[in-house]
Design an enzyme around this catalytic site. Structure first.
Site, PDB file in Angstrom:
ATOM      1  N   LYS A  81     -63.672 -47.485   3.632  1.00 35.11           N
ATOM      2  CA  LYS A  81     -65.119 -47.305   3.474  1.00 35.11           C
ATOM      3  C   LYS A  81     -65.892 -47.542   4.780  1.00 35.11           C
ATOM      4  CE  LYS A  81     -66.142 -51.907   1.491  1.00 35.11           C
ATOM      5  NZ  LYS A  81     -67.236 -52.470   2.246  1.00 35.11           N
ATOM      6  N   ASP A  82     -65.229 -48.161   5.770  1.00 39.96           N
ATOM      7  CA  ASP A  82     -65.883 -48.380   7.070  1.00 39.96           C
ATOM      8  C   ASP A  82     -65.762 -47.176   8.005  1.00 39.96           C
ATOM      9  OD1 ASP A  82     -66.602 -50.965   6.374  1.00 39.96           O
ATOM     10  OD2 ASP A  82     -64.807 -51.875   7.265  1.00 39.96           O
ATOM     11  N   ARG A 130     -77.008 -48.684  -1.437  1.00 40.37           N
ATOM     12  CA  ARG A 130     -76.394 -48.181  -2.676  1.00 40.37           C
ATOM     13  C   ARG A 130     -76.435 -49.247  -3.769  1.00 40.37           C
ATOM     14  NH1 ARG A 130     -71.500 -49.377  -4.678  1.00 40.37           N
ATOM     15  NH2 ARG A 130     -70.972 -50.470  -2.757  1.00 40.37           N
ATOM     16  N   ARG A 131     -76.017 -50.463  -3.415  1.00 39.46           N
ATOM     17  CA  ARG A 131     -76.023 -51.555  -4.400  1.00 39.46           C
ATOM     18  C   ARG A 131     -77.454 -51.891  -4.816  1.00 39.46           C
ATOM     19  NH1 ARG A 131     -71.387 -54.833  -0.980  1.00 39.46           N
ATOM     20  NH2 ARG A 131     -69.578 -53.903  -2.008  1.00 39.46           N
ATOM     21  N   ARG A 148     -75.671 -60.868   5.290  1.00 40.80           N
ATOM     22  CA  ARG A 148     -74.543 -60.427   6.130  1.00 40.80           C
ATOM     23  C   ARG A 148     -73.590 -61.607   6.282  1.00 40.80           C
ATOM     24  NH1 ARG A 148     -74.723 -56.629  10.121  1.00 40.80           N
ATOM     25  NH2 ARG A 148     -72.481 -56.980  10.102  1.00 40.80           N
ATOM     26  N   ARG A 154     -71.057 -65.653   2.701  1.00 42.18           N
ATOM     27  CA  ARG A 154     -71.976 -65.155   1.670  1.00 42.18           C
ATOM     28  C   ARG A 154     -71.924 -66.021   0.414  1.00 42.18           C
ATOM     29  NH1 ARG A 154     -71.855 -58.526   2.134  1.00 42.18           N
ATOM     30  NH2 ARG A 154     -71.213 -58.451   4.304  1.00 42.18           N
ATOM     31  N   CYS A 242     -73.673 -43.381   5.635  1.00 39.73           N
ATOM     32  CA  CYS A 242     -73.952 -44.210   4.453  1.00 39.73           C
ATOM     33  C   CYS A 242     -75.281 -44.928   4.634  1.00 39.73           C
ATOM     34  CB  CYS A 242     -72.838 -45.232   4.255  1.00 39.73           C
ATOM     35  SG  CYS A 242     -71.406 -44.535   3.430  1.00 39.73           S
TER      36      CYS A 242
END
Length: 314
Positions: A81-82, A130-131, A148, A154, A242
């Site tokens: 996904k990166d 997106r989230r 981040r 996190r 993205c």
């Protein structure tokens, strides 16, 4: 064969998934010695910056790709996904490993709570547009705040009370063994469509290095490779980045492949979705994108880009 140098990001998750991948590699090639080379990327150096501001998804792979092209490493291991949908002409994605869970997980500070029962105006941490769009679509009252840092950071920030909940990829929790210890709710693709290629690992090398290319290809998981090819073809047809709320998930269904793609507005008020089936992943990805474009996807992308420009100017 001589020793191979393998590039990875230096984060705990990146090195963990790299070691897990190399364990599979060693099963296939026990005679080959591998050396792990940890490389800091722009995304790691600027860990507190907004992802869109530092160049979107590619900021986690460019440095590894540079080292590949320079011959400093023999292949690199990435979270798929990166990786942007268009890669450098000298490089190739030689292998896509079997996908872990593609879904997202809502990690909630107060055990027992869910997406539906979190208190009104709950603070939820995510830097993903997106989230954010998906969450606000279901719970417009949420206060979405950027976050981040690595997974441990996190979770610590949430436990300290800065957030009521955070969203992370379930695959990351699984790879670190945290899915057994951290209270979370899995968000199905019906609630939150994953990022393009989420949960899959890609091995990248130079195109002209046919020996490495052929070795890595032996580890490929065909079903995953076809599914993520459809997702990446979808993203590529939309815009290729993205930096707006976009998601997709492809899976095998009834001997064919089913792809659902989405694009939304950042505030979650508009979520456009399209689902189609097909056998050719590239044609399938483009067809889903075309249908969303007919529904007004380009307008949403332009609005999102304009909003981001204003944000960076202010």
């Amino acid at each position: 064969m001589k020793k191979l140098r393998v590039g990875t990001r230096g984060s705990k998750l990146a090195t963990t998934q790299t070691k897990q991948t190399l364990a599979v590699f060693q099963e296939h090639f026990p005679e080959v010695e591998v050396e792990l080379v940890k490389i800091k990327t722009k995304g790691d150096h600027l860990a507190t910056h907004n992802l869109q501001a530092i160049g979107g998804q590619g900021c986690f792979v460019r440095e590894l790709e540079y080292q590949l092209r320079e011959g400093e490493i023999d292949f690199a291991i990435h979270s798929l996904k990166d990786i942007p949908t268009t890669i450098h002409e000298e490089l190739a994605l030689a292998c896509i490993m079997k996908r872990h869970s593609p879904t997202d997980a809502l990690i909630i500070r107060e055990a027992g709570k869910t997406l539906e029962t979190l208190p009104k105006n709950a603070v939820v941490g995510t830097s993903s547009l997106r989230r954010k769009a998906h969450l606000l679509h279901v719970r417009p009252d949420f206060d979405i705040q950027p976050i981040r840092g690595n997974i441990d950071t996190r979770i610590r920030k949430m436990n300290e009370g800065q957030y009521d909940a955070i969203v992370l990829a379930l695959a990351g929790l699984e790879r670190l063994g945290l899915d057994q210890t951290v209270y979370h709710q899995e968000l199905s693709p019906e609630i939150m469509l994953p990022a393009i290629g989420q949960g899959a690992i890609a091995l990248e090398c130079r195109k002209d290095n046919t020996e490495i290319l052929q070795m890595l290809k032996k580890m490929e998981h065909l079903e995953t490779a076809i599914a993520v090819t459809a997702e990446r073809a979808f993203l590529n047809s939309m815009d290729g980045s993205c930096t707006f709320p976009v998601g997709a998930y492809c899976r095998q269904k009834n001997g064919s492949y089913e792809l659902t793609g989405m694009i939304g507005s950042e505030n979650g008020k508009i979520i456009l979705k399209e689902t189609l089936q097909g056998d050719d992943p590239v044609i399938l990805g483009r067809a889903v994108a075309d249908n969303l474009i007919k529904q007004g996807a380009i307008t949403l992308i332009e609005e999102c880009k304009n909003d981001q420009k204003e944000t960076f100017i202010h």
